[in-house]
Design an enzyme around this catalytic site. Structure first.
Site, PDB file in Angstrom:
ATOM      1  N   GLU A   1       8.789   2.258  -0.971  1.00  0.00           N
ATOM      2  CA  GLU A   1       8.343   3.430  -1.714  1.00  0.00           C
ATOM      3  C   GLU A   1       8.760   3.335  -3.183  1.00  0.00           C
ATOM      4  O   GLU A   1       7.959   3.574  -4.087  1.00  0.00           O
ATOM      5  CB  GLU A   1       8.903   4.706  -1.080  1.00  0.00           C
ATOM      6  CG  GLU A   1       8.230   5.064   0.235  1.00  0.00           C
ATOM      7  CD  GLU A   1       8.893   6.209   0.976  1.00  0.00           C
ATOM      8  OE1 GLU A   1       8.253   6.798   1.843  1.00  0.00           O
ATOM      9  OE2 GLU A   1      10.069   6.505   0.681  1.00  0.00           O
TER      10      GLU A   1
ATOM     11  N   THR B   1       3.677  14.145   6.074  1.00  0.00           N
ATOM     12  CA  THR B   1       2.903  14.860   5.057  1.00  0.00           C
ATOM     13  C   THR B   1       2.017  13.890   4.276  1.00  0.00           C
ATOM     14  O   THR B   1       0.855  14.193   3.975  1.00  0.00           O
ATOM     15  CB  THR B   1       3.832  15.627   4.100  1.00  0.00           C
ATOM     16  OG1 THR B   1       4.771  16.383   4.881  1.00  0.00           O
ATOM     17  CG2 THR B   1       3.050  16.592   3.238  1.00  0.00           C
TER      18      THR B   1
END
Length: 234
Positions: free
Chosen positions: A112, A37
């Protein structure tokens, strides 16, 4: 909700990514997430730069794959340094009603979190299958651990009452971009994420967990009815 055909779900995931990418304005430093995504968001930012709608945008990638993609679509990419990011856009493996997250099934949880903790705003993009009532409902919790002595580290994790297994898709254990292993922990129903996060981070050999708690400002979620924009429930 019934499952959408893959093509239909992908169309909506891309729409959610475009909605998130619309928050990027010229001159921003943007954290670029990892996964299917997040890929759509990187491509959309690159498209806007190429079209001349965005100028002076700098990306900070959360994985080697996202770094390569960003450069491929014409984005300037810098390494993470102490300066804050204006915005970060990423996916998630689970999203609870408070927008607490489990991330890391793609293996990039450490990079992340290092990147997104410096973002003034963290925007999540996902599809409706990632919505849960509690973290750990569908997905395991990825725990990045040191390779040296990993069996001992796993034993310490198990003593917290967690099941799970070392991530091993083939003959050898999965390796993160940082050269570490991942233990995918199964969470009991009564897990309190903030408490477990502290316990895990206190274990020798544990480097990072896939809990992203209190970090997301909003989420764009693709559903059969279109894209929902969610904010944390109070």
């Amino acid at each position: 909700m019934s499952d959408l055909p893959l093509t239909g779900l992908e169309v909506l995931k891309k729409e959610a990514a475009v909605r998130a990418a619309a928050l990027v304005v010229s001159g921003m430093r943007v954290g670029l997430g990892t996964g299917s995504t997040a890929r759509y968001a990187i491509e959309e930012i690159g498209r806007r730069v190429a079209a001349g709608g965005l100028k002076g945008v700098v990306g900070v990638a959360t994985s080697e794959a996202s770094d390569a993609l960003a450069r491929q679509v014409g984005l300037v990419v810098e390494t993470l340094d102490p300066r804050p990011l204006d915005l970060a856009i990423d996916g998630a493996d689970e999203i609870d009603p408070h927008l607490n997250l489990i991330k890391g099934l793609g293996g990039a949880l450490l990079r992340e979190k290092l990147t997104e903790v410096q973002a003034r705003r963290l925007i999540i993009i996902a599809d409706h299958t990632k919505l849960v009532s509690r973290l750990g409902e569908k997905a395991p919790l990825p725990v990045e651990i040191a390779r040296f002595g990993f069996l001992s580290t796993i034993e310490r994790i198990r003593k917290l009452g967690l099941g799970g297994r070392l991530r091993q898709p083939g003959a050898q254990p999965y390796l993160t971009d940082n050269g570490n292993y991942i233990f995918d922990a199964q969470l009991p129903e009564d897990t309190v994420p903030a408490v477990l996060e502290r316990q895990l981070k206190g274990l020798l050999g544990v480097i990072e967990t896939g809990f992203f708690l209190g970090m997301a400002e909003r989420a764009f979620v693709a559903t059969e009815e279109g894209v929902l924009e969610l904010t944390p429930q109070k």
